[in-house]
Structures are given as structure tokens and as C-alpha cells.
Design a protein around this motif. Structure first.
Motif, PDB file in Angstrom:
ATOM      1  N   ALA A   1     -29.216  -0.856 -67.856  1.00 53.06           N
ATOM      2  CA  ALA A   1     -30.557  -0.473 -68.266  1.00 53.06           C
ATOM      3  C   ALA A   1     -30.601   0.935 -68.857  1.00 53.06           C
ATOM      4  O   ALA A   1     -31.639   1.363 -69.338  1.00 53.06           O
ATOM      5  CB  ALA A   1     -31.510  -0.555 -67.083  1.00 53.06           C
ATOM      6  N   GLY A   2     -29.473   1.643 -68.803  1.00 54.58           N
ATOM      7  CA  GLY A   2     -29.422   2.990 -69.356  1.00 54.58           C
ATOM      8  C   GLY A   2     -30.247   3.989 -68.570  1.00 54.58           C
ATOM      9  O   GLY A   2     -30.823   4.905 -69.150  1.00 54.58           O
ATOM     10  N   LEU A   3     -30.297   3.826 -67.266  1.00 55.90           N
ATOM     11  CA  LEU A   3     -31.107   4.688 -66.410  1.00 55.90           C
ATOM     12  C   LEU A   3     -30.223   5.667 -65.653  1.00 55.90           C
ATOM     13  O   LEU A   3     -29.136   5.306 -65.198  1.00 55.90           O
ATOM     14  CB  LEU A   3     -31.903   3.852 -65.410  1.00 55.90           C
TER      15      LEU A   3
ATOM     16  N   ARG B   1     -43.355  -5.267 -65.976  1.00 50.68           N
ATOM     17  CA  ARG B   1     -43.028  -6.301 -66.958  1.00 50.68           C
ATOM     18  C   ARG B   1     -41.899  -5.890 -67.892  1.00 50.68           C
ATOM     19  O   ARG B   1     -41.230  -6.733 -68.472  1.00 50.68           O
ATOM     20  CB  ARG B   1     -44.257  -6.660 -67.788  1.00 50.68           C
ATOM     21  N   ALA B   2     -41.685  -4.587 -68.108  1.00 45.23           N
ATOM     22  CA  ALA B   2     -40.655  -4.142 -69.041  1.00 45.23           C
ATOM     23  C   ALA B   2     -40.193  -2.738 -68.665  1.00 45.23           C
ATOM     24  O   ALA B   2     -40.916  -1.977 -68.042  1.00 45.23           O
ATOM     25  CB  ALA B   2     -41.190  -4.155 -70.467  1.00 45.23           C
ATOM     26  N   VAL B   3     -38.955  -2.410 -69.082  1.00 45.56           N
ATOM     27  CA  VAL B   3     -38.368  -1.096 -68.852  1.00 45.56           C
ATOM     28  C   VAL B   3     -37.968  -0.530 -70.212  1.00 45.56           C
ATOM     29  O   VAL B   3     -37.389  -1.238 -71.041  1.00 45.56           O
ATOM     30  CB  VAL B   3     -37.117  -1.192 -67.946  1.00 45.56           C
ATOM     31  N   VAL B   4     -38.271   0.738 -70.443  1.00 45.24           N
ATOM     32  CA  VAL B   4     -37.890   1.397 -71.691  1.00 45.24           C
ATOM     33  C   VAL B   4     -36.467   1.917 -71.539  1.00 45.24           C
ATOM     34  O   VAL B   4     -36.153   2.645 -70.603  1.00 45.24           O
ATOM     35  CB  VAL B   4     -38.858   2.550 -72.010  1.00 45.24           C
TER      36      VAL B   4
ATOM     37  N   ARG C   1     -43.030   2.581 -62.997  1.00 44.65           N
ATOM     38  CA  ARG C   1     -43.522   2.728 -64.368  1.00 44.65           C
ATOM     39  C   ARG C   1     -42.427   2.369 -65.351  1.00 44.65           C
ATOM     40  O   ARG C   1     -41.252   2.298 -64.994  1.00 44.65           O
ATOM     41  CB  ARG C   1     -43.961   4.174 -64.599  1.00 44.65           C
ATOM     42  N   ARG C   2     -42.796   2.189 -66.608  1.00 44.35           N
ATOM     43  CA  ARG C   2     -41.821   1.778 -67.623  1.00 44.35           C
ATOM     44  C   ARG C   2     -40.690   2.781 -67.771  1.00 44.35           C
ATOM     45  O   ARG C   2     -39.544   2.422 -67.987  1.00 44.35           O
ATOM     46  CB  ARG C   2     -42.507   1.597 -68.970  1.00 44.35           C
ATOM     47  N   GLY C   3     -40.997   4.064 -67.668  1.00 44.64           N
ATOM     48  CA  GLY C   3     -39.967   5.089 -67.810  1.00 44.64           C
ATOM     49  C   GLY C   3     -39.248   5.410 -66.516  1.00 44.64           C
ATOM     50  O   GLY C   3     -38.184   6.023 -66.538  1.00 44.64           O
ATOM     51  N   ALA C   4     -39.814   5.026 -65.393  1.00 44.32           N
ATOM     52  CA  ALA C   4     -39.218   5.322 -64.081  1.00 44.32           C
ATOM     53  C   ALA C   4     -39.354   4.106 -63.172  1.00 44.32           C
ATOM     54  O   ALA C   4     -40.173   4.078 -62.265  1.00 44.32           O
ATOM     55  CB  ALA C   4     -39.894   6.536 -63.462  1.00 44.32           C
ATOM     56  N   PRO C   5     -38.528   3.077 -63.396  1.00 47.67           N
ATOM     57  CA  PRO C   5     -38.630   1.871 -62.573  1.00 47.67           C
ATOM     58  C   PRO C   5     -38.000   2.064 -61.190  1.00 47.67           C
ATOM     59  O   PRO C   5     -37.216   2.986 -60.969  1.00 47.67           O
ATOM     60  CB  PRO C   5     -37.856   0.834 -63.380  1.00 47.67           C
TER      61      PRO C   5
END
Length: 185
Positions: free
Chosen positions: A163-165, A83-86, A126-130
Motif C-alpha cells: 500500500a506504500g504506507l 472504502r479506499a486508501v491513497v 482516513r484515506r491518508g492514514a488508514p
């Protein structure tokens, strides 16, 4: 993993029902006739009251069965999409990027590629590792290698940067749209 658990539970339920049916058939019909009870009231009372531990075992088995059934039900109802990404903003704070917004942006950019008829994107992990799952439906004239290179190049680079990933693992599934054969005259 959920598909494996569902298959195991289905197989276990089938084996239990098969064993119960075989036990009922072999225990009651050949010994006492078709209309005889499996155990008489007195035999049942004598057998189970002689053993003091059986009630606790039955209760523990029922509680374990209920807990496993609840776990299975909750796992069926759990959403598989993220639902969301940090997003790390760089100043020590974090922002939250909505998952559907990222999915729509990647789908729009990938759908605009040459040779892509339709694109569906699902954000997982996961939110920290999409991670992304991309399903590309290609037009008949499209070259799959070119479409995959265009997806892996600018589309995913833009998604990672926005997304800054550092990394965005992606699973791409390619399918060609069905079309009729062209007649040559």
C-alpha cells in the motif's frame, strides 16, 4: 464514540420522560382530581400570552432538537469502514487502492498462518492514514504469541509495502475456537 453518544441520548430521553410523567402525576391528580385538566384553557392563555419570549424559545428548542436528531441519524448511517486508501506512487501522483481489496489480501495472508482457523479484517481511519482491525480465530493447538508475531511480522510488513504506507496501525483481537475436551483413555 458513537456508542457513548447513543447511551447519553437514551439516558437523556429516559430522564425527560420520567420528569414529564412525574410532573403530570403531581400537577393534575392531587390538585384537581383524576379527570381535571392540567391547566384550564383560560389559565393557559393568560400565562403564555403574558410572556412574549416563550414562542421564540420553544421554536429554537424544536429547531435544535431536529438538527441534533438529524445529526444523530446521519452518524448512525455513516459507514465505519474505509472504502479506499491513497497510495503515493513516488512520481508526484497518487493512486487509489480499494479498501476491500486490501482487507481481502490481509485476511487471506493472515488466514494462511499456522494455527489460524479464521480471520476477519476491517480497514478504518482516513484515506491518508488508514488503520486495520484484525480478528483472528485461533485453533485449539495454536500459540497466541506465535500467531501475533507472524501477523505483526510478514503479514503487516507486506500490507504496508504493497500500500506504500510508512505505518499501518493495527488492532488485533484473538479468540480461540470452541472445541470439546479430548478424552484420555
Amino acid at each position: 464514540m458513537l456508542g457513548v453518544v447513543n447511551r447519553i441520548l437514551l439516558a437523556a430521553a429516559g430522564l425527560v420522560l420520567l420528569a414529564a410523567g412525574a410532573a403530570v402525576l403531581t400537577a393534575s391528580w392531587p390538585l384537581g382530581g383524576r379527570h381535571a385538566p392540567l391547566l384550564t384553557q383560560e389559565a393557559r392563555r393568560r400565562y403564555w400570552h403574558a410572556e412574549g419570549w416563550w414562542g421564540w424559545v420553544v421554536l429554537a428548542g424544536l429547531v435544535l432538537g431536529v438538527l441534533l436528531a438529524l445529526w444523530w441519524l446521519l452518524s448512525q448511517l455513516r459507514r465505519s469502514r474505509l472504502r479506499a486508501v491513497v497510495v503515493d506512487t513516488g512520481d508526484g501522483a497518487f493512486a487509489v487502492l480499494r479498501g476491500p481489496a486490501l482487507e481481502e489480501a490481509v485476511a487471506a495472508e493472515a488466514g494462511a498462518l499456522d494455527g489460524v482457523a479464521r480471520c476477519r479484517v476491517a480497514l478504518r481511519g482516513r484515506r491518508g492514514a488508514p488503520a486495520l482491525r484484525v480478528a483472528l480465530e485461533l485453533e485449539p493447538h495454536a500459540v497466541p504469541a506465535d500467531a501475533l508475531a507472524a501477523l505483526a511480522g510478514p503479514v503487516l510488513t507486506h500490507a504496508r509495502a504493497s500500500a506504500g504506507l510508512a505505518g499501518l496501525p493495527t488492532e488485533a483481537r484473538l479468540k480461540v475456537t470452541s472445541h470439546r475436551a479430548q478424552r484420555v483413555t
